[in-house]
Design a protein around this motif. Structure first.
Motif, PDB file in Angstrom:
ATOM      1  N   VAL A 364       0.858  -1.183   0.000  1.00 28.65           N
ATOM      2  CA  VAL A 364       0.000   0.000   0.000  1.00 28.65           C
ATOM      3  C   VAL A 364       0.893   1.232   0.000  1.00 28.65           C
ATOM      4  O   VAL A 364       2.061   1.174   0.386  1.00 28.65           O
ATOM      5  CB  VAL A 364      -0.947   0.027   1.228  1.00 28.65           C
ATOM      6  N   SER A 365       0.338   2.334  -0.439  1.00 26.86           N
ATOM      7  CA  SER A 365       1.101   3.583  -0.470  1.00 26.86           C
ATOM      8  C   SER A 365       1.180   4.187   0.926  1.00 26.86           C
ATOM      9  O   SER A 365       0.342   3.893   1.794  1.00 26.86           O
ATOM     10  CB  SER A 365       0.435   4.576  -1.415  1.00 26.86           C
ATOM     11  N   PRO A 366       2.154   5.053   1.173  1.00 26.33           N
ATOM     12  CA  PRO A 366       2.242   5.716   2.480  1.00 26.33           C
ATOM     13  C   PRO A 366       0.991   6.513   2.816  1.00 26.33           C
ATOM     14  O   PRO A 366       0.589   6.592   3.986  1.00 26.33           O
ATOM     15  CB  PRO A 366       3.469   6.630   2.330  1.00 26.33           C
ATOM     16  N   GLU A 367       0.378   7.111   1.783  1.00 22.87           N
ATOM     17  CA  GLU A 367      -0.836   7.899   2.014  1.00 22.87           C
ATOM     18  C   GLU A 367      -1.973   7.023   2.511  1.00 22.87           C
ATOM     19  O   GLU A 367      -2.701   7.380   3.451  1.00 22.87           O
ATOM     20  CB  GLU A 367      -1.250   8.629   0.736  1.00 22.87           C
ATOM     21  N   VAL A 368      -2.140   5.853   1.870  1.00 23.52           N
ATOM     22  CA  VAL A 368      -3.207   4.930   2.282  1.00 23.52           C
ATOM     23  C   VAL A 368      -2.928   4.398   3.683  1.00 23.52           C
ATOM     24  O   VAL A 368      -3.837   4.304   4.517  1.00 23.52           O
ATOM     25  CB  VAL A 368      -3.328   3.768   1.276  1.00 23.52           C
ATOM     26  N   ALA A 369      -1.673   4.058   3.958  1.00 26.75           N
ATOM     27  CA  ALA A 369      -1.318   3.555   5.275  1.00 26.75           C
ATOM     28  C   ALA A 369      -1.585   4.607   6.350  1.00 26.75           C
ATOM     29  O   ALA A 369      -2.140   4.295   7.414  1.00 26.75           O
ATOM     30  CB  ALA A 369       0.146   3.134   5.298  1.00 26.75           C
ATOM     31  N   THR A 370      -1.220   5.847   6.073  1.00 24.76           N
ATOM     32  CA  THR A 370      -1.437   6.926   7.038  1.00 24.76           C
ATOM     33  C   THR A 370      -2.921   7.122   7.313  1.00 24.76           C
ATOM     34  O   THR A 370      -3.351   7.216   8.473  1.00 24.76           O
ATOM     35  CB  THR A 370      -0.829   8.236   6.517  1.00 24.76           C
ATOM     36  N   THR A 371      -3.706   7.165   6.242  1.00 26.10           N
ATOM     37  CA  THR A 371      -5.150   7.344   6.408  1.00 26.10           C
ATOM     38  C   THR A 371      -5.765   6.193   7.185  1.00 26.10           C
ATOM     39  O   THR A 371      -6.612   6.397   8.061  1.00 26.10           O
ATOM     40  CB  THR A 371      -5.825   7.466   5.029  1.00 26.10           C
ATOM     41  N   GLY A 372      -5.339   4.975   6.875  1.00 28.16           N
ATOM     42  CA  GLY A 372      -5.868   3.810   7.575  1.00 28.16           C
ATOM     43  C   GLY A 372      -5.543   3.838   9.063  1.00 28.16           C
ATOM     44  O   GLY A 372      -6.390   3.495   9.908  1.00 28.16           O
ATOM     45  N   ILE A 373      -4.332   4.239   9.408  1.00 28.52           N
ATOM     46  CA  ILE A 373      -3.941   4.312  10.822  1.00 28.52           C
ATOM     47  C   ILE A 373      -4.771   5.362  11.558  1.00 28.52           C
ATOM     48  O   ILE A 373      -5.220   5.141  12.686  1.00 28.52           O
ATOM     49  CB  ILE A 373      -2.435   4.612  10.944  1.00 28.52           C
ATOM     50  N   VAL A 374      -4.991   6.502  10.915  1.00 28.36           N
ATOM     51  CA  VAL A 374      -5.800   7.557  11.537  1.00 28.36           C
ATOM     52  C   VAL A 374      -7.238   7.080  11.707  1.00 28.36           C
ATOM     53  O   VAL A 374      -7.873   7.326  12.741  1.00 28.36           O
ATOM     54  CB  VAL A 374      -5.745   8.842  10.696  1.00 28.36           C
ATOM     55  N   ILE A 375      -7.767   6.370  10.703  1.00 34.24           N
ATOM     56  CA  ILE A 375      -9.134   5.844  10.806  1.00 34.24           C
ATOM     57  C   ILE A 375      -9.245   4.863  11.969  1.00 34.24           C
ATOM     58  O   ILE A 375     -10.210   4.894  12.738  1.00 34.24           O
ATOM     59  CB  ILE A 375      -9.541   5.156   9.482  1.00 34.24           C
ATOM     60  N   ALA A 376      -8.255   3.984  12.116  1.00 32.92           N
ATOM     61  CA  ALA A 376      -8.262   3.031  13.232  1.00 32.92           C
ATOM     62  C   ALA A 376      -8.213   3.763  14.567  1.00 32.92           C
ATOM     63  O   ALA A 376      -8.910   3.378  15.527  1.00 32.92           O
ATOM     64  CB  ALA A 376      -7.081   2.077  13.099  1.00 32.92           C
ATOM     65  N   ALA A 377      -7.410   4.824  14.647  1.00 32.70           N
ATOM     66  CA  ALA A 377      -7.315   5.594  15.882  1.00 32.70           C
ATOM     67  C   ALA A 377      -8.636   6.290  16.200  1.00 32.70           C
ATOM     68  O   ALA A 377      -9.068   6.340  17.356  1.00 32.70           O
ATOM     69  CB  ALA A 377      -6.192   6.615  15.771  1.00 32.70           C
ATOM     70  N   ILE A 378      -9.283   6.822  15.169  1.00 29.68           N
ATOM     71  CA  ILE A 378     -10.581   7.486  15.372  1.00 29.68           C
ATOM     72  C   ILE A 378     -11.618   6.473  15.834  1.00 29.68           C
ATOM     73  O   ILE A 378     -12.410   6.740  16.748  1.00 29.68           O
ATOM     74  CB  ILE A 378     -11.030   8.187  14.074  1.00 29.68           C
ATOM     75  N   ALA A 379     -11.629   5.289  15.212  1.00 31.77           N
ATOM     76  CA  ALA A 379     -12.594   4.257  15.590  1.00 31.77           C
ATOM     77  C   ALA A 379     -12.417   3.855  17.046  1.00 31.77           C
ATOM     78  O   ALA A 379     -13.386   3.698  17.797  1.00 31.77           O
ATOM     79  CB  ALA A 379     -12.436   3.040  14.678  1.00 31.77           C
ATOM     80  N   ASN A 380     -11.166   3.688  17.467  1.00 35.65           N
ATOM     81  CA  ASN A 380     -10.916   3.292  18.849  1.00 35.65           C
ATOM     82  C   ASN A 380     -11.274   4.403  19.826  1.00 35.65           C
ATOM     83  O   ASN A 380     -11.733   4.126  20.937  1.00 35.65           O
ATOM     84  CB  ASN A 380      -9.439   2.908  19.013  1.00 35.65           C
ATOM     85  N   THR A 381     -11.092   5.653  19.407  1.00 33.11           N
ATOM     86  CA  THR A 381     -11.488   6.783  20.246  1.00 33.11           C
ATOM     87  C   THR A 381     -13.003   6.820  20.418  1.00 33.11           C
ATOM     88  O   THR A 381     -13.513   7.129  21.503  1.00 33.11           O
ATOM     89  CB  THR A 381     -10.993   8.104  19.633  1.00 33.11           C
ATOM     90  N   LEU A 382     -13.729   6.487  19.358  1.00 30.28           N
ATOM     91  CA  LEU A 382     -15.189   6.409  19.448  1.00 30.28           C
ATOM     92  C   LEU A 382     -15.620   5.345  20.461  1.00 30.28           C
ATOM     93  O   LEU A 382     -16.601   5.533  21.191  1.00 30.28           O
ATOM     94  CB  LEU A 382     -15.785   6.079  18.071  1.00 30.28           C
ATOM     95  N   VAL A 383     -14.870   4.241  20.499  1.00 28.12           N
ATOM     96  CA  VAL A 383     -15.192   3.181  21.450  1.00 28.12           C
ATOM     97  C   VAL A 383     -15.055   3.680  22.882  1.00 28.12           C
ATOM     98  O   VAL A 383     -15.875   3.358  23.752  1.00 28.12           O
ATOM     99  CB  VAL A 383     -14.280   1.958  21.205  1.00 28.12           C
ATOM    100  N   LYS A 384     -14.005   4.475  23.141  1.00 22.43           N
ATOM    101  CA  LYS A 384     -13.806   5.007  24.499  1.00 22.43           C
ATOM    102  C   LYS A 384     -14.986   5.882  24.917  1.00 22.43           C
ATOM    103  O   LYS A 384     -15.459   5.800  26.051  1.00 22.43           O
ATOM    104  CB  LYS A 384     -12.506   5.826  24.570  1.00 22.43           C
TER     105      LYS A 384
END
Length: 417
Positions: A364-384
């Motif tokens: 995957v490209s660095p851009e896709v990887a960065t976006t995916g990591i941020v999305i995962a972080a946002i999802a986990n923050t929503l869980v909190k």
């Protein structure tokens, strides 16, 4: 004009001075703590270091023999120490041998000199915190000691035995890499757990959140939510602990990216860094409104060196890695993002490491990887935020949702720019 520092004699003298300084540093600690007794102190340890340095500089082939010869008088001195002082401790004896090796390292190469400085400083710190280490060891329950011993044993036995290559039977997964990441993530939590024993985080809500965020931000959120049910007046201080634990998740992810794929770090550091700063400002505002006499305990933190949760994380990580690779093939970029969101609901570490590895492999490209990591972080923050609502009081849920909502919006803005 010749650089005087480049002169061979001056260079040798500088390294000899360095070795003597390291020996003096360790020797002063031994004498100040009175652990060396009559065995060795501030004068003897520099001599050990110089002995190793001189032999390494002028007779490198004889270094093993020189150390072996040194063992003889050290053994005699140690026997005398036992006889006169009735002290069986081996610490000072081992420190003397290690100091001799450090002296030899300073003369080996520039890399050896730097390593000697780092190791010498570490040894000095380790020697100087004898009492806190013993107090920490005494606080550990037998069940925790057994759990840690089992985990370390499994790591030492399993890791070298695992193949370091993709296996067709595991759908192309590298078992050693997966287990190494399990050890790495668990190790991060264990470091925070050890700090919790030394720093006594119950005295500070900030430490409760920070340490809880490295050990388990989800467990910290659940614990704080339950405390507000027991005592509703603590909703401010508990909200601050939850927010702090959630924010720590971002720098934790940056550490993981730096280890797995350092080249991706500059790209990921921008959005996660902004979310961290926004979170700190929001948490600071929340802390300002928290009364100084409010405290919470973090006794629910458990030793991360437990085998079953580690194995569970390994399974989750392997599944996330496998699904992410095929999601890219089947659904393209949208598949990666969907996987990141679903994975982030349960665990950010697995998705962060997965995307870092896929970006390093060029999948995957660095851009896709960065976006995916941020999305995962946002999802986990929503869980909190959801846990605060479901398990805590209305005030806790509302306050945590507002603060974490600001953090989430900042992340979404960066994704949409």
């Amino acid at each position: 004009m010749t650089d005087p520092v480049a002169d061979p004699l001056v260079e040798v003298l500088l390294y000899l001075f360095l070795s003597a300084g390291l020996g003096a540093l360790i020797g002063l600690e031994r004498e100040q703590s009175e652990s060396g007794g009559t065995f060795a102190g501030s004068r003897t340890f520099p001599l050990f270091a110089l002995y190793g340095a001189l032999v390494s500089a002028f007779f490198p082939g004889l270094l093993p023999i020189a150390i072996g010869v040194l063992v003889v008088p050290l053994t005699v001195a140690y026997a005398g120490k036992i006889w006169y002082e009735r002290d069986l401790g081996l610490t000072t004896l081992m420190a003397a041998l290690l100091t001799t090796v450090l002296g030899a390292m300073t003369m080996h190469s520039e890399t050896g000199a730097v390593a000697a400085i780092v190791v010498g400083g570490t040894v000095t710190i380790l020697l100087s915190i004898k009492d806190p280490i013993h107090e920490f060891a005494d606080q550990i329950e037998e069940t925790e000691r057994i759990a840690s011993a089992k985990f370390i044993l499994v790591v030492l036995v399993v890791l070298p035995a695992l193949p370091n290559r993709p296996l067709d039977s595991l759908y192309g997964l590298n078992p050693r890499f997966i287990w190494l990441m399990v050890v790495f993530v668990t190790g991060l939590g264990f470091v925070a757990y050890v700090l919790a024993q030394f720093l006594e985080p119950e005295q500070s809500i900030a430490l409760t959140g920070i340490i809880g965020g490295f050990v388990s931000s989800t467990a910290t959120t659940v614990s704080m939510a339950e405390k507000t049910v027991q005592n509703e007046t603590l909703y401010h201080v508990c909200a601050f602990a939850v927010v702090t634990a959630s924010i720590v998740m971002f720098p934790r992810a940056l550490i993981e990216v730096a280890v797995v794929n350092p080249e991706l770090l500059p790209s990921v550091a921008v959005p996660l860094g902004v979310m961290t700063v926004v979170g700190i400002v929001a948490a600071g505002t929340l802390y300002w409104r928290t009364t100084s006499d409010e405290t919470v305990e973090s006794g629910e933190l458990k030793n991360p060196f437990r085998l079953r949760p580690a194995l569970l994380f390994g399974v989750v990580f392997a599944v996330v890695l496998l699904v992410s690779e095929h999601a890219q093939e089947w659904l393209g970029t949208s598949g990666i993002y969907a996987t990141a969101f679903l994975s982030g609901l349960a665990d950010v570490d697995a998705m962060t490491i997965t995307l870092s590895k896929l970006a390093a492999d060029g999948t995957v490209s660095p851009e896709v990887a960065t976006t995916g990591i941020v999305i995962a972080a946002i999802a986990n923050t929503l869980v909190k935020a959801a846990l605060a609502w479901l398990l805590g009081t209305y005030r806790l849920g509302r306050l945590v949702s507002i603060v974490l909502g600001v953090v989430i919006v900042s992340g979404l803005v960066l994704l949409l720019i």
